[in-house]
Design a protein around this motif. Structure first.
Motif, mmCIF file in Angstrom:
data_model
loop_
_atom_site.group_PDB
_atom_site.id
_atom_site.type_symbol
_atom_site.label_atom_id
_atom_site.label_comp_id
_atom_site.label_asym_id
_atom_site.label_seq_id
_atom_site.Cartn_x
_atom_site.Cartn_y
_atom_site.Cartn_z
ATOM 1 N N GLY A 92 25.623 41.566 31.560
ATOM 2 C CA GLY A 92 24.953 42.628 30.812
ATOM 3 C C GLY A 92 24.903 43.940 31.582
ATOM 4 N N TYR A 93 25.849 44.135 32.500
ATOM 5 C CA TYR A 93 25.858 45.332 33.332
ATOM 6 C C TYR A 93 27.075 46.226 33.087
ATOM 7 N N GLY A 94 27.939 45.840 32.141
ATOM 8 C CA GLY A 94 29.076 46.692 31.793
ATOM 9 C C GLY A 94 30.233 46.617 32.775
ATOM 10 N N VAL A 95 30.260 45.541 33.605
ATOM 11 C CA VAL A 95 31.369 45.438 34.560
ATOM 12 C C VAL A 95 32.243 44.200 34.320
ATOM 13 N N GLY A 96 32.143 43.633 33.123
ATOM 14 C CA GLY A 96 33.134 42.633 32.707
ATOM 15 C C GLY A 96 32.882 41.212 33.161
ATOM 16 N N SER A 97 31.630 40.730 33.066
ATOM 17 C CA SER A 97 31.365 39.346 33.486
ATOM 18 C C SER A 97 32.077 38.350 32.569
ATOM 19 N N SER A 98 32.038 38.592 31.252
ATOM 20 C CA SER A 98 32.711 37.658 30.341
ATOM 21 C C SER A 98 34.234 37.817 30.435
ATOM 22 N N GLY A 99 34.688 39.017 30.783
ATOM 23 C CA GLY A 99 36.129 39.263 30.929
ATOM 24 C C GLY A 99 36.746 38.409 32.021
ATOM 25 N N ALA A 100 36.048 38.301 33.143
ATOM 26 C CA ALA A 100 36.552 37.497 34.263
ATOM 27 C C ALA A 100 36.581 36.007 33.887
ATOM 28 N N LEU A 101 35.577 35.567 33.132
ATOM 29 C CA LEU A 101 35.538 34.165 32.684
ATOM 30 C C LEU A 101 36.704 33.880 31.730
ATOM 31 N N VAL A 102 36.918 34.777 30.771
ATOM 32 C CA VAL A 102 38.024 34.615 29.816
ATOM 33 C C VAL A 102 39.366 34.561 30.551
ATOM 34 N N ALA A 103 39.541 35.462 31.522
ATOM 35 C CA ALA A 103 40.796 35.497 32.294
ATOM 36 C C ALA A 103 41.017 34.173 33.021
ATOM 37 N N SER A 104 39.951 33.623 33.583
ATOM 38 C CA SER A 104 40.102 32.385 34.350
ATOM 39 C C SER A 104 40.425 31.192 33.447
ATOM 40 N N ILE A 105 39.820 31.146 32.256
ATOM 41 C CA ILE A 105 40.111 30.050 31.311
ATOM 42 C C ILE A 105 41.562 30.162 30.810
ATOM 43 N N TYR A 106 41.990 31.372 30.491
ATOM 44 C CA TYR A 106 43.376 31.575 30.056
ATOM 45 C C TYR A 106 44.338 31.140 31.169
ATOM 46 N N ASP A 107 44.038 31.564 32.379
ATOM 47 C CA ASP A 107 44.911 31.259 33.519
ATOM 48 C C ASP A 107 45.070 29.750 33.723
ATOM 49 N N GLN A 108 43.982 29.008 33.561
ATOM 50 C CA GLN A 108 44.013 27.566 33.838
ATOM 51 C C GLN A 108 44.483 26.721 32.659
ATOM 52 N N TYR A 109 44.190 27.167 31.426
ATOM 53 C CA TYR A 109 44.353 26.249 30.288
ATOM 54 C C TYR A 109 45.300 26.723 29.186
ATOM 55 N N ALA A 110 45.769 27.962 29.223
ATOM 56 C CA ALA A 110 46.691 28.418 28.169
ATOM 57 C C ALA A 110 48.059 27.769 28.386
ATOM 58 N N LYS A 111 48.651 27.306 27.303
ATOM 59 C CA LYS A 111 50.012 26.763 27.390
ATOM 60 C C LYS A 111 50.993 27.935 27.300
ATOM 61 N N ASN A 112 52.100 27.838 27.999
ATOM 62 C CA ASN A 112 53.129 28.910 28.000
ATOM 63 C C ASN A 112 52.501 30.287 28.235
ATOM 64 N N LYS A 113 51.622 30.349 29.222
ATOM 65 C CA LYS A 113 50.905 31.616 29.456
ATOM 66 C C LYS A 113 51.851 32.695 30.008
ATOM 67 N N ILE A 114 51.472 33.931 29.717
ATOM 68 C CA ILE A 114 52.180 35.077 30.305
ATOM 69 C C ILE A 114 51.597 35.245 31.710
ATOM 70 N N THR A 115 52.449 35.217 32.724
ATOM 71 C CA THR A 115 51.914 35.299 34.091
ATOM 72 C C THR A 115 51.991 36.719 34.632
ATOM 73 N N VAL A 116 51.192 36.960 35.639
ATOM 74 C CA VAL A 116 51.118 38.285 36.261
ATOM 75 C C VAL A 116 52.436 38.625 36.967
ATOM 76 N N LEU A 117 53.181 37.581 37.352
ATOM 77 C CA LEU A 117 54.387 37.799 38.158
ATOM 78 C C LEU A 117 55.609 38.212 37.342
ATOM 79 N N GLU A 118 55.564 37.949 36.023
ATOM 80 C CA GLU A 118 56.763 38.282 35.244
ATOM 81 C C GLU A 118 56.801 39.765 34.897
ATOM 82 N N ASN A 119 57.918 40.177 34.348
ATOM 83 C CA ASN A 119 58.089 41.582 33.959
ATOM 84 C C ASN A 119 57.173 41.875 32.774
ATOM 85 N N LEU A 120 56.111 42.629 33.024
ATOM 86 C CA LEU A 120 55.109 42.842 31.970
ATOM 87 C C LEU A 120 55.530 43.995 31.056
#
Length: 308
Positions: A92-120
């Motif tokens: 509730g401070y405007g610095v993205g607490s839920s954003g970091a949680l969403v990113a971590s769930i996507y990183d661990q559990y998304a199938k065929n995820k887009i990775t940071v290392l590929e050509n974005l």
């Protein structure tokens, strides 16, 4: 298990404007971070996080989309075995607490995820933003997806419009007097009520006119100045933006800070703007002399973000 770290984010410019397709500039803020962890014995805080993850799992299970698929069985099993999100990011401070949680769930559990290392490519960035928007809507009712995107990529992101986003190179920090800082309001803000106030204001023609002709104009100018290192021009534009926000976004500024906001505009010691949706949490400050701003704001807790 222990997942990778994901950082907080700060939207330097563009709050509310990006809902209406203006420019925005977001940067990672490494002072706060979070990671998925697992434990057989959970503290009260970890227990609460574990319960929230279960609700989030149920939300993701019910999502009807072709954009992303998750390994839901593994997610459910991990939650049952005591997974929680260990985070220092204030909520509730405007610095993205839920954003970091969403990113971590996507990183661990998304199938065929887009990775940071590929050509974005732009298409991949937009697809990620759309996926994150869907996921984060669980927390805020309506999400741009920008917070998780920033946290996931851990790069400054320039939003040109809803369909044009790109990683941005920001000038490296200098050991100068000037600074961007966070001012702690010591009030927890909630995104959804603030966004609802904004959407109601948008029904007013005068407010829409102000948004297009003043707010967006000053925001875009601030972003251009910041990216090009035009510090003198930047502070002129931030002052204009700070005035417009004080006049037109008062409900989003905690009442106790109306005078503090005005004082900055009158003294030119610092200029304030919203950090995220407002209503509490952090307020973002800009100053040409951080020592002077600290002296003027000695009764408040300040945190350094960036030096000019």
């Amino acid at each position: 298990m222990k997942g990778p770290l994901f950082y907080a984010k700060i939207l330097l410019f563009g709050e509310y404007g990006i809902i209406k397709d203006s420019k925005g500039l977001a940067i990672p803020f490494n002072a706060y971070r979070g990671a998925l962890k697992s434990s057989k014995t959970l503290s009260e805080k970890a227990q609460q996080s574990n319960q929230n993850l279960l609700k989030f799992y149920m939300y993701l299970s019910a999502l009807e989309t072709d954009l992303v698929q998750f390994d839901l069985d593994r997610l459910k099993l991990d939650i049952e075995q005591g997974m929680y999100f260990d985070s220092s990011i204030p909520q509730g401070y405007g610095v993205g607490s839920s954003g970091a949680l969403v990113a971590s769930i996507y990183d661990q559990y998304a199938k065929n995820k887009i990775t940071v290392l590929e050509n974005l490519t732009r298409d991949k960035l937009l697809q990620l933003k759309e996926v994150f928007s869907l996921m984060e809507s669980f927390f805020h009712g309506k999400s741009s997806g920008l917070d998780p995107l920033n946290s996931y990529l851990s790069l400054p992101i320039l939003i040109n419009s809803k369909t044009h986003i790109e990683p941005a190179g920001i000038p490296s920090q200098k050991e100068g007097k000037g600074a961007v800082f966070l001012l702690d309001s010591q009030i927890v803000g909630e995104t959804e009520p603030m966004v609802n106030i904004f959407m109601n204001k948008m029904k007013n023609e005068g407010f829409r006119k102000m948004l297009n002709e003043e707010f967006v104009l000053h925001t875009d100018a601030c972003i251009d100045d910041f990216l090009h290192g035009n510090v003198t021009s930047l502070f002129g534009n931030i002052k204009k933006l700070s005035k417009v926000v004080l006049t037109n976004f008062k409900p989003m500024i905690p009442v106790a800070f109306h005078k503090v906001w005005e004082q900055g505009l009158l003294s030119n010691d610092y200029y304030l703007k919203l950090c995220g949706s407002g209503g509490g949490g952090y307020i973002l400050g800009f100053t040409e002399d951080f020592d002077k701003a600290k002296a003027t704001l000695k009764d408040y807790k300040l945190e350094l973000v960036y030096r000019f």
